[in-house]
Design a protein around this motif. Structure first.
Motif, mmCIF file in Angstrom:
data_model
loop_
_atom_site.group_PDB
_atom_site.id
_atom_site.type_symbol
_atom_site.label_atom_id
_atom_site.label_comp_id
_atom_site.label_asym_id
_atom_site.label_seq_id
_atom_site.Cartn_x
_atom_site.Cartn_y
_atom_site.Cartn_z
ATOM 1 N N VAL A 104 -11.921 25.737 56.467
ATOM 2 C CA VAL A 104 -12.451 26.816 55.070
ATOM 3 C C VAL A 104 -12.040 28.198 55.354
ATOM 4 O O VAL A 104 -12.011 28.681 56.255
ATOM 5 N N ILE A 138 -11.154 32.729 49.528
ATOM 6 C CA ILE A 138 -10.133 33.420 48.569
ATOM 7 C C ILE A 138 -10.775 34.115 47.308
ATOM 8 O O ILE A 138 -11.897 33.803 46.893
ATOM 9 N N THR A 140 -10.037 35.336 43.434
ATOM 10 C CA THR A 140 -9.232 35.427 42.220
ATOM 11 C C THR A 140 -10.068 35.619 41.059
ATOM 12 O O THR A 140 -11.278 35.391 41.024
ATOM 13 N N LYS A 178 -13.571 36.880 41.656
ATOM 14 C CA LYS A 178 -14.635 36.179 42.247
ATOM 15 C C LYS A 178 -14.143 35.515 43.626
ATOM 16 O O LYS A 178 -12.667 35.301 44.015
ATOM 17 N N SER A 179 -15.029 35.437 44.604
ATOM 18 C CA SER A 179 -14.896 34.960 45.742
ATOM 19 C C SER A 179 -15.416 33.754 46.273
ATOM 20 O O SER A 179 -16.576 33.486 46.177
ATOM 21 N N GLU A 180 -14.627 32.836 46.623
ATOM 22 C CA GLU A 180 -15.235 31.291 46.865
ATOM 23 C C GLU A 180 -14.525 30.869 48.240
ATOM 24 O O GLU A 180 -13.551 31.284 48.702
ATOM 25 N N LEU A 181 -15.233 29.974 48.684
ATOM 26 C CA LEU A 181 -14.746 29.139 49.832
ATOM 27 C C LEU A 181 -13.818 28.046 49.406
ATOM 28 O O LEU A 181 -13.997 27.546 48.390
ATOM 29 N N TYR A 229 -5.367 23.920 49.456
ATOM 30 C CA TYR A 229 -5.007 24.897 48.320
ATOM 31 C C TYR A 229 -3.745 25.645 48.376
ATOM 32 O O TYR A 229 -3.131 26.210 49.315
ATOM 33 N N PRO A 230 -3.220 25.333 47.250
ATOM 34 C CA PRO A 230 -1.806 25.859 47.052
ATOM 35 C C PRO A 230 -1.643 27.415 46.988
ATOM 36 O O PRO A 230 -2.466 28.134 46.291
#
Lengths: 240, 645
Positions: free
Chosen positions: A49, A52, A54, A57-60, A66-67
């Motif tokens: 994990v 990231i 984008t 927003k920041s998420e695990l 994940y590409p």
């Protein structure tokens, strides 16, 4: 090439690669368990994990699946990640406390023992064996069955007659928890799975006399690659 | 739910605990049901939060029971989902048994967050939300149980599982369930799951309108899952691998049920009743079974052998088929009663084309449905010259594409609204245009022109769109003096169908609605005559395959109730289904970031290979492509749990 940022470091990555590929390329350590470089990733163990960002927003997400995409911001050791990883390794350790691989990963994450108990089980459902059997061997001898608590690797061939297994030991080779093991004694290979044992007769080399591979596996390879079965009368070591 | 004591629904917290009822804050826009079958819903728990209307409910027991249901649906594919939920349940059970400690609450929260943030699919990440809500807002309840050290008595709850895709499917098929099985290459089991709610997997795997895909959560991220194409995969696999379908049948009970019409509704109802142990006979006037699926859907979309194969499976379940038998001519409702049939299900469809209501000066106007029937039943059609089709629905598109294949040189659709309002399936419209069908939007027919007794063209008038009408689509209105002529040798009308109920007589005493459909009691599908039920297009007017299948299933349950109890009582399964149907299942708190991956659509025959014949256009997904596509499914299951008693 796609430019992404991993822990404030700009990394160039192949367009179709994953965050894990990109991190591995520049030597940034991300722990993995259900990942194998020769197999498609599945994102099952959730140990890799990362965080990231984008669109603000920041998420695990799992680094192995994940590409990469241009401008992607990745963090690999934030507090949020460490908390999530700690839970994953504790869940794995609680289920399979004696696995060397899991103990080693736990040590790296500073975990000695889990904060809860779980019934111990040999298989942690990482799926490496199922993927190896399908993607590398093509035998499809094992697969996943059911869901929820009943989720399991279907190795019913150990007890039933329909055997697609060729005894190649790829599953045992990739298994990270020693749930599947293989042992060759004399002319017999024994594959031990959580659901039972299955035996394969090994082929004797015409020249050196050693038992070198399961007969079923050699028949399978001969058929797959269209070569005469006699090709395998001699072991690899005794060939010119 | 006006008297809400606490709500965290959709993340909006309203907390009225400890207040006098007159000081309660209302929960704005809470579109949740108040009652279950006349009983007040005391607590409601699901993916989007919790709603409590009664202080007496033990929310931790509710949460535990809810999570138990969640566990059954967890795919088990990731560590946090599979093992994390197990640990959470252990801890909650411990607390409910009066053996919890304060540190357990913290542990529970850490596990919940770990699952919410890091589980692999949407199911677990969203499913744990209400559990976390209980820790955030009902912590004192946990602490109370921990200090009291007393076991909480276990209550029972009403549970239903759905998903955005499942809910819009009229048959509520377990879509994430069979996709999950496909992903693991378990075709036979996937088919078993499909057949529980849909006895025509191969037919719908090709020709379903796929309401599910329009509501797929993935559609907001990249593109919806190719659900319809995925359904075809195990159906075709069963045929190509000569597998025996697994049919679990209850013991024969000897009670006879007659079904009139071997279309999707009749077949679905018969299949269900046969599995329930009833002795079912279907009567159909045609020489082969399939109803509108056979007569209405061209074989380039749905090959005949696919229908016959699925009918055969239904026969294998014990259903008897009496073809070439017309009710009203060969048998009557009365004669069926006299033959010992204890219940009758009428599913005769809607096969009559609606009249265009324009000036017809010649017989150069043909009912589109009749043309489709003739073509689909294998009649030879002499085709030459040009054809104009009036209408914008699936029948119009099917007519147009069929005409092209029959050899018409020039095929034009005339539709009175614009592309956006066109009711035909989008994919079908696109394929029709690719094949060379022309569509003239915003035009309505005025009269058919003839010369020397032969059709020479159709006079149309240009339309413009005004305010939306009852159907929600913009109402078209003619633009004065905008008439124009489209030259053609044939005009097909495809503006809708209606049931042909001429087989019913006064003696039958079956009530008909003003729209010319059979009138039924909506919950039981019983007509004005006890023991006579009806469903499908003859009740709803022209609808879809899957709507017909869904009513067939429900009518079967209702007929079963009637035959067992002697009266119609809405089955509990349907009570809960209808209750959940009123809840919007879309949207969730805290969207996750999902890596984009576009869908893998099935391959099509090339245009040149298809326009001159009726060969099936769409190919089945290959095993590997199907697995890739199945892996895109986010498993947006929702567990809905109600506390009633």
């Amino acid at each position: 090439m796609v430019k992404i940022t991993i822990d404030n470091q700009i990394v160039e990555a192949e367009p179709s690669s994953t965050i894990l590929d990109a991190a591995n390329k520049v030597g940034i350590y991300i722990p993995t368990l259900c990942y194998h470089e020769s197999l498609s990733p599945s994102g099952s163990c959730r140990l890799c994990v990362v965080e990231i960002a984008t669109n603000g927003k920041s998420e695990l997400t799992a680094a192995c699946t994940y590409p990469v995409e241009e401008g992607l911001q990745v963090e690999t050791n934030s507090e949020k990640i460490m908390k999530a990883r700690k839970l994953v390794i504790e869940l794995l350790l609680a289920q399979r406390p004696h696995s060397n691989r899991i103990q080693e990963l736990a040590r790296k994450l500073g975990i000695e023992k889990p904060s809860f108990t779980l019934a111990e089980k040999e298989c942690i459902l990482c799926g490496l064996c199922v993927r190896a059997c399908h993607e590398i061997v093509g035998a499809d001898a094992i697969s996943f069955i059911a869901q929820g608590l009943n989720r399991d690797v279907d190795e019913s061939f150990v007890k039933h007659s329909e055997i697609k297994c060729i005894g190649c030991d790829s599953c045992a080779y990739v298994c990270p928890t020693e749930a599947i093991t293989v042992e060759d004694v004399g002319d017999t290979r024994t594959l031990t799975m959580p659901s039972g044992k299955i035996e394969f007769k090994l082929k004797k080399c015409k020249i050196c006399g050693s038992y070198w591979a399961p007969e079923k596996q050699l028949e399978y390879i001969a058929k797959q690659s269209n070569v005469a079965p006699e090709t395998f009368d001699v072991c690899l070591n005794c060939r010119d | 739910m006006n008297r809400v004591i606490f709500s965290s629904w959709a993340g909006k917290v309203v907390d009225n605990r400890g207040l006098d009822t007159e000081k309660y804050t209302n929960v704005e826009g809470l579109a949740l049901p108040l009652e279950y079958n006349g009983h007040r819903i005391r607590a409601f728990m699901s993916w989007n939060g919790i709603v409590v209307t009664d202080d007496g409910v033990n929310i931790i027991d509710v949460a535990y029971s809810y999570l138990k249901e969640v566990q059954k649906l967890c795919c088990g594919e990731c560590t946090v989902g599979y093992a994390g939920i197990k640990v959470m349940l252990d801890i909650m059970a411990k607390i409910l048994n009066g053996a919890g400690t304060e540190s357990d609450i913290e542990l529970l929260q850490w596990l919940g967050i770990g699952i919410k943030e890091n589980a692999k699919c949407f199911f677990c990440t969203t499913a744990v939300t209400p559990i976390l809500d209980t820790i955030d807002y009902y912590k004192e309840e946990y602490l109370k149980l921990i200090t009291d050290k007393k076991a909480v008595p276990k209550a029972t709850y009403k549970v239903r599982v759905s998903a955005p895709c499942m809910e819009v499917c009229p048959a509520h098929q377990d879509i994430p369930g069979y996709i999950e099985l496909l992903r693991n290459r378990r075709y036979a089991e996937a088919l078993e799951v499909i057949r529980e709610t849909n006895c025509l997997p191969g037919v719908t795997g090709r020709a379903c309108v796929a309401f599910c895909e329009a509501n797929c959560v993935r559609g907001d991220i990249d593109s919806p899952i190719a659900i319809r194409a995925l359904k075809r995969v195990p159906a075709d696999y069963e045929v190509t691998s000569s597998l025996e379908p697994k049919l679990e049948k209850m013991k024969d009970n000897g009670t006879k049920v007659a079904v009139i019409g071997a279309g999707p509704a009749g077949l679905a109802c018969s299949y269900k009743l046969a599995l329930m142990g009833y002795k079912v006979t279907i009567y159909d006037e045609q020489s082969s079974a399939g109803g509108m699926a056979l007569a209405g859907i061209p074989s380039y979309r749905l090959p005949r052998e696919v229908i016959s194969r699925e009918v055969e499976v239904i026969q294998r379940a014990g259903v008897e088929l009496k073809l070439n038998t017309k009710v009203g001519r060969d048998v009557t409702l009365n004669s069926l009663h006299n033959e010992g049939f204890k219940a009758i299900f009428i599913a005769t469809g809607a096969h009559l084309g609606r009249e265009l209501g324009i000036k017809v000066e010649d017989d150069g106007l043909i009912d589109g449905v009749r043309l489709l029937h003739a073509v689909n039943m294998g009649k030879k059609i002499g085709a030459k010259g040009r054809v104009v089709i009036i209408g914008g629905g699936n029948v119009a598109i099917d007519c147009a594409r069929s005409c092209l294949r029959l050899g018409f040189k020039d095929v034009t659709i005339i539709y009175r609204r614009s592309r956006a309002e066109m009711p035909g399936r989008k994919e079908e419209i696109e394929e029709a245009e690719k094949e060379g069908v022309k569509i003239h939007f915003l035009a309505a027919p005025v009269k058919i022109l003839t010369h020397d007794g032969k059709v020479t063209g159709i006079e149309c008038i240009a339309m413009e769109l005004g305010e939306p009408d009852a159907s929600g689509r913009k109402r078209p209105a003619p633009i004065p003096s905008s008439e124009f002529v489209v030259e053609t040798e044939l005009v097909l009308s495809a503006i809708g169908e209606k049931p042909d109920l001429s087989f019913l007589t006064e003696v039958d005493q079956i009530e008909i609605t003003d729209d010319g459909n059979i009138k039924v009691e909506p919950d039981s599908y019983q007509t004005s005559q006890a023991g006579v039920f009806s469903g499908g297009d003859c009740v709803t007017g022209p609808a879809t395959l899957i709507e017909a299948i869904a009513t067939g299933n429900r009518a079967a349950r209702s007929i079963g109730q009637y035959l067992r109890l002697g009266k119609t009582v809405k089955p509990e399964e349907d009570v809960m289904a209808d209750l959940v149907h009123n809840i919007s299942l879309s949207g969730q708190r805290g969207e996750s970031i999902i890596a984009k991956s576009m869908r893998y659509p099935p391959e099509h025959l090339s245009i040149t290979d298809r326009v001159k014949n009726f060969t099936e256009v769409e190919k089945v997904l290959t095993a590997e492509t199907a697995i890739k596509e199945a892996k895109r499914c986010l498993r947006c299951y929702r567990v809905i749990l109600l506390a009633i008693n």
